[in-house]
Design an enzyme around this catalytic site. Structure first.
Site, PDB file in Angstrom:
ATOM      1  N   GLU A  81       0.817  -1.213   0.032  1.00  0.00           N
ATOM      2  CA  GLU A  81       0.077  -0.003   0.082  1.00  0.00           C
ATOM      3  C   GLU A  81       0.810   1.159  -0.050  1.00  0.00           C
ATOM      4  O   GLU A  81       0.389   2.167  -0.715  1.00  0.00           O
ATOM      5  CB  GLU A  81      -0.960   0.188   1.189  1.00  0.00           C
ATOM      6  CG  GLU A  81      -1.987   1.038   1.383  1.00  0.00           C
ATOM      7  CD  GLU A  81      -3.062   0.747   2.187  1.00  0.00           C
ATOM      8  OE1 GLU A  81      -3.691  -0.492   2.222  1.00  0.00           O
ATOM      9  OE2 GLU A  81      -3.206   1.637   3.088  1.00  0.00           O
ATOM     10  N   ASP A  82       2.136   1.293   0.627  1.00  0.00           N
ATOM     11  CA  ASP A  82       2.644   2.541   1.150  1.00  0.00           C
ATOM     12  C   ASP A  82       3.991   2.660   0.303  1.00  0.00           C
ATOM     13  O   ASP A  82       4.817   3.621   0.659  1.00  0.00           O
ATOM     14  CB  ASP A  82       2.548   2.826   2.402  1.00  0.00           C
ATOM     15  CG  ASP A  82       1.361   3.112   3.022  1.00  0.00           C
ATOM     16  OD1 ASP A  82       0.537   3.645   2.313  1.00  0.00           O
ATOM     17  OD2 ASP A  82       1.103   2.674   4.065  1.00  0.00           O
TER      18      ASP A  82
HETATM   19  P1  NDP Z   1      -6.441   8.451   7.368  1.00  0.00           P
HETATM   20  O1  NDP Z   1      -7.583   8.922   8.056  1.00  0.00           O
HETATM   21  O2  NDP Z   1      -6.551   7.296   6.442  1.00  0.00           O
HETATM   22  O3  NDP Z   1      -5.125   8.402   8.044  1.00  0.00           O
HETATM   23  C1  NDP Z   1      -5.011   7.492   9.023  1.00  0.00           C
HETATM   24  C2  NDP Z   1      -4.108   6.453   8.770  1.00  0.00           C
HETATM   25  O4  NDP Z   1      -2.771   7.122   8.582  1.00  0.00           O
HETATM   26  C3  NDP Z   1      -4.271   5.324   9.464  1.00  0.00           C
HETATM   27  O5  NDP Z   1      -5.066   4.433   9.336  1.00  0.00           O
HETATM   28  C4  NDP Z   1      -2.673   4.945   9.497  1.00  0.00           C
HETATM   29  O6  NDP Z   1      -2.691   3.935   8.311  1.00  0.00           O
HETATM   30  C5  NDP Z   1      -1.876   6.209   9.159  1.00  0.00           C
HETATM   31  N1  NDP Z   1      -1.119   6.705  10.116  1.00  0.00           N
HETATM   32  C6  NDP Z   1       0.104   7.501  10.254  1.00  0.00           C
HETATM   33  N2  NDP Z   1       0.513   7.874  11.222  1.00  0.00           N
HETATM   34  C7  NDP Z   1      -0.631   7.787  12.135  1.00  0.00           C
HETATM   35  C8  NDP Z   1      -0.697   8.211  13.407  1.00  0.00           C
HETATM   36  N3  NDP Z   1       0.431   8.790  14.190  1.00  0.00           N
HETATM   37  N4  NDP Z   1      -1.858   7.906  13.984  1.00  0.00           N
HETATM   38  C9  NDP Z   1      -2.922   7.394  13.386  1.00  0.00           C
HETATM   39  N5  NDP Z   1      -2.522   6.851  12.144  1.00  0.00           N
HETATM   40  C10 NDP Z   1      -1.551   6.975  11.471  1.00  0.00           C
HETATM   41  O7  NDP Z   1      -6.114   9.712   6.446  1.00  0.00           O
HETATM   42  P2  NDP Z   1      -6.441   9.996   5.063  1.00  0.00           P
HETATM   43  O8  NDP Z   1      -5.853  11.419   4.861  1.00  0.00           O
HETATM   44  O9  NDP Z   1      -5.944   8.951   4.021  1.00  0.00           O
HETATM   45  O10 NDP Z   1      -7.925  10.272   5.396  1.00  0.00           O
HETATM   46  C11 NDP Z   1      -8.915  10.263   4.487  1.00  0.00           C
HETATM   47  C12 NDP Z   1     -10.173  10.041   5.126  1.00  0.00           C
HETATM   48  O11 NDP Z   1     -10.328  11.077   6.219  1.00  0.00           O
HETATM   49  C13 NDP Z   1     -11.412  10.718   4.249  1.00  0.00           C
HETATM   50  O12 NDP Z   1     -12.121   9.850   3.418  1.00  0.00           O
HETATM   51  C14 NDP Z   1     -12.322  11.495   5.109  1.00  0.00           C
HETATM   52  O13 NDP Z   1     -13.653  10.394   5.453  1.00  0.00           O
HETATM   53  C15 NDP Z   1     -11.673  11.717   6.522  1.00  0.00           C
HETATM   54  N6  NDP Z   1     -11.601  13.028   6.596  1.00  0.00           N
HETATM   55  C16 NDP Z   1     -11.935  13.686   7.528  1.00  0.00           C
HETATM   56  C17 NDP Z   1     -11.672  14.941   7.984  1.00  0.00           C
HETATM   57  C18 NDP Z   1     -12.122  15.636   9.194  1.00  0.00           C
HETATM   58  O14 NDP Z   1     -11.826  16.733   9.402  1.00  0.00           O
HETATM   59  N7  NDP Z   1     -13.079  14.877   9.810  1.00  0.00           N
HETATM   60  C19 NDP Z   1     -10.827  15.663   7.142  1.00  0.00           C
HETATM   61  C20 NDP Z   1     -10.283  15.158   5.995  1.00  0.00           C
HETATM   62  C21 NDP Z   1     -10.670  13.854   5.644  1.00  0.00           C
HETATM   63  P3  NDP Z   1      -1.621   2.761   8.168  1.00  0.00           P
HETATM   64  O15 NDP Z   1      -1.595   1.802   9.388  1.00  0.00           O
HETATM   65  O16 NDP Z   1      -2.216   2.304   6.807  1.00  0.00           O
HETATM   66  O17 NDP Z   1      -0.277   3.467   8.125  1.00  0.00           O
END
Ligand code: NDP
Ligand code: ZN
Length: 181
Positions: free
Chosen positions: A70-71
């Site tokens: 994925e990354d």
């Molecule tokens: P994500 O919400 O997917 O980011 C979280 C992901 O980032 C985790 O699943 C993890 O994935 C990784 N990650 C890396 N560092 C950390 C950390 N310190 N803590 C937790 N997770 C971490 O981000 P996206 O930008 O991809 O989000 C997109 C979605 O977020 C949109 O579809 C929308 O629904 C929502 N969104 C909400 C907003 C709001 O203000 N409410 C604003 C913008 C978007 P991994 O395990 O794969 O590394």
């Protein structure tokens, strides 16, 4: 599985750790300190091997490698050549389709969770536990409260669709979810 990984499995585990650390070497997590990315796959294997007693070679290798397709530039074939088809298939099971918009990917993960194989369920649960702990303790910089809460709620929707997972792992998820901001 209380006797531990045998010699060959342990060697594969260390190779998977080295492979993941090389592939993620230039990446950082999203927390304010920009922690080394490899801390996250290590957190998954710690949840599985140390906290839950999972001792299965394919599951632990897949946990270390779970974000490589994925990354990073890693292909499923590269994983199959290095670690075997079963590990590559597990990593593919927990890999989002990056061709889809982010919101669509989140919906797909919820739908897909019900169809995960038993070993992929372990990796998926450990990933969600690790990420909830991170959002609680060291969240992505500049995520407001509502976004942190939204992340917890989405992770719970995914986990609620997972069938027949070990109770110890579900308890760790519940305890992580209990810290919802
Ligand atoms: P994500 O919400 O997917 O980011 C979280 C992901 O980032 C985790 O699943 C993890 O994935 C990784 N990650 C890396 N560092 C950390 C950390 N310190 N803590 C937790 N997770 C971490 O981000 P996206 O930008 O991809 O989000 C997109 C979605 O977020 C949109 O579809 C929308 O629904 C929502 N969104 C909400 C907003 C709001 O203000 N409410 C604003 C913008 C978007 P991994 O395990 O794969 O590394
Ligand atoms: Zn992950």
């Amino acid at each position: 599985m209380k006797d531990g990984l045998d010699g060959a499995a342990f060697s594969d585990f260390v190779r998977a750790l080295a492979f993941a650390s090389r592939k993620h070497s230039l990446q950082r997590r999203k927390d304010a300190e920009a922690s080394p990315y490899i801390n996250h796959p290590i957190a998954l294997v710690s949840i599985l091997a140390v906290e839950t007693g999972v001792n299965d070679r394919d599951t632990l290798c897949a946990a270390l490698l779970h974000d490589t397709i994925e990354d990073t530039d890693t292909s499923a074939k590269e994983l199959a050549d290095a670690f075997g088809a079963s590990v590559a298939a597990l990593v593919e099971e927990v890999t989002d389709d990056k061709g889809l918009p982010k919101a669509e990917r989140k919906i797909r993960q919820v739908e897909h969770a019900a169809h995960l194989s038993p070993k992929a369920r372990l990796v998926k649960l450990a990933d969600k536990i690790a990420n909830l702990r991170d959002v609680a303790d060291s969240p992505p910089a500049e995520w407001p409260l509502a976004r942190r809460q939204e992340y917890f709620d989405w992770a719970k929707q995914v986990v609620d669709r997972i069938k027949d997972a070990p109770p110890e792992l579900l308890a760790l998820f519940d305890s992580a979810y209990g810290r919802r901001p």
